[in-house]
Design an enzyme around this catalytic site. Structure first.
Site, PDB file in Angstrom:
ATOM      1  N   ASP A 117     -24.677  13.103 -41.609  1.00 34.43           N
ATOM      2  CA  ASP A 117     -25.147  13.192 -42.990  1.00 34.43           C
ATOM      3  C   ASP A 117     -26.606  12.760 -43.018  1.00 34.43           C
ATOM      4  O   ASP A 117     -27.033  11.938 -42.202  1.00 34.43           O
ATOM      5  CB  ASP A 117     -24.324  12.280 -43.901  1.00 34.43           C
ATOM      6  CG  ASP A 117     -22.896  12.767 -44.091  1.00 34.43           C
ATOM      7  OD1 ASP A 117     -22.685  13.990 -44.112  1.00 34.43           O
ATOM      8  OD2 ASP A 117     -21.997  11.922 -44.233  1.00 34.43           O
ATOM      9  N   ASP A 135     -21.705  19.787 -47.039  1.00 36.06           N
ATOM     10  CA  ASP A 135     -21.152  19.163 -48.247  1.00 36.06           C
ATOM     11  C   ASP A 135     -21.697  19.839 -49.504  1.00 36.06           C
ATOM     12  O   ASP A 135     -20.959  20.091 -50.462  1.00 36.06           O
ATOM     13  CB  ASP A 135     -21.508  17.674 -48.301  1.00 36.06           C
ATOM     14  CG  ASP A 135     -20.940  16.873 -47.149  1.00 36.06           C
ATOM     15  OD1 ASP A 135     -19.885  17.256 -46.604  1.00 36.06           O
ATOM     16  OD2 ASP A 135     -21.559  15.852 -46.790  1.00 36.06           O
TER      17      ASP A 135
END
Length: 160
Positions: A117, A135
């Site tokens: 991330d 995401d």
């Protein structure tokens, strides 16, 4: 719907996967874990972060659960894409984004045993959980699918 229109949605998924994996590679290659680069002070940062769970770090380390759920979800999305009518473009775009996002994070889980991330945003003083391109694609895809379902979907003949 098979044929050309379905291919467009699969190409959209492939583009999401490519962008997702390329950006994650850049973060892993050029940033230290925990390093943060401000893009817009107090709003947007590129922050190298790893996640062994689901969204926002839930269910840490449950790899087999994620593998199983992802395979089922990907299969369901492919089946749904194949059944779309030509007029259901918004749903197709949403499903293509969802497919790309699901596969993008699945690749990380299989090969890295964690998800990379790096997009870190702040809303006022609230630090939103760090996320990635996959995401984002999943989120936008779900929103588009809901918009399609609630505003544009028409019942199939015989199911009214």
């Amino acid at each position: 719907m098979g044929g050309f229109r379905a291919v467009i949605y699969y190409l959209l998924a492939a583009a999401v996967i490519a962008l997702d994996q390329w950006t994650k590679w850049l973060v892993v290659r050029y940033m230290q874990l925990g390093e943060s680069i401000p893009m817009i002070d107090n709003v947007l940062y590129i922050t190298s972060h790893r996640n062994r769970g689901a969204a926002w770090g839930m269910l840490q380390g449950q790899f087999w659960l994620f593998y199983l759920v992802t395979v089922i979800v990907v299969a369901g999305i492919i089946i749904y894409i194949r059944r779309l009518r030509p007029s259901e473009r918004l749903a197709g775009i949403g499903l293509g984004l969802m497919l790309g996002g699901a596969i993008g994070n699945f690749i990380d889980r299989v090969f890295r045993k964690e998800v990379v991330d790096f997009i870190h945003t702040y809303i006022g003083t609230y630090s939103f959980p760090v996320f990635n391109i996959a995401d984002s694609a999943l989120t936008v895809g779900v929103i588009l699918l809901f918009i399609h379902m609630f505003f544009f979907a028409t019942p199939e003949k015989g199911n009214e």
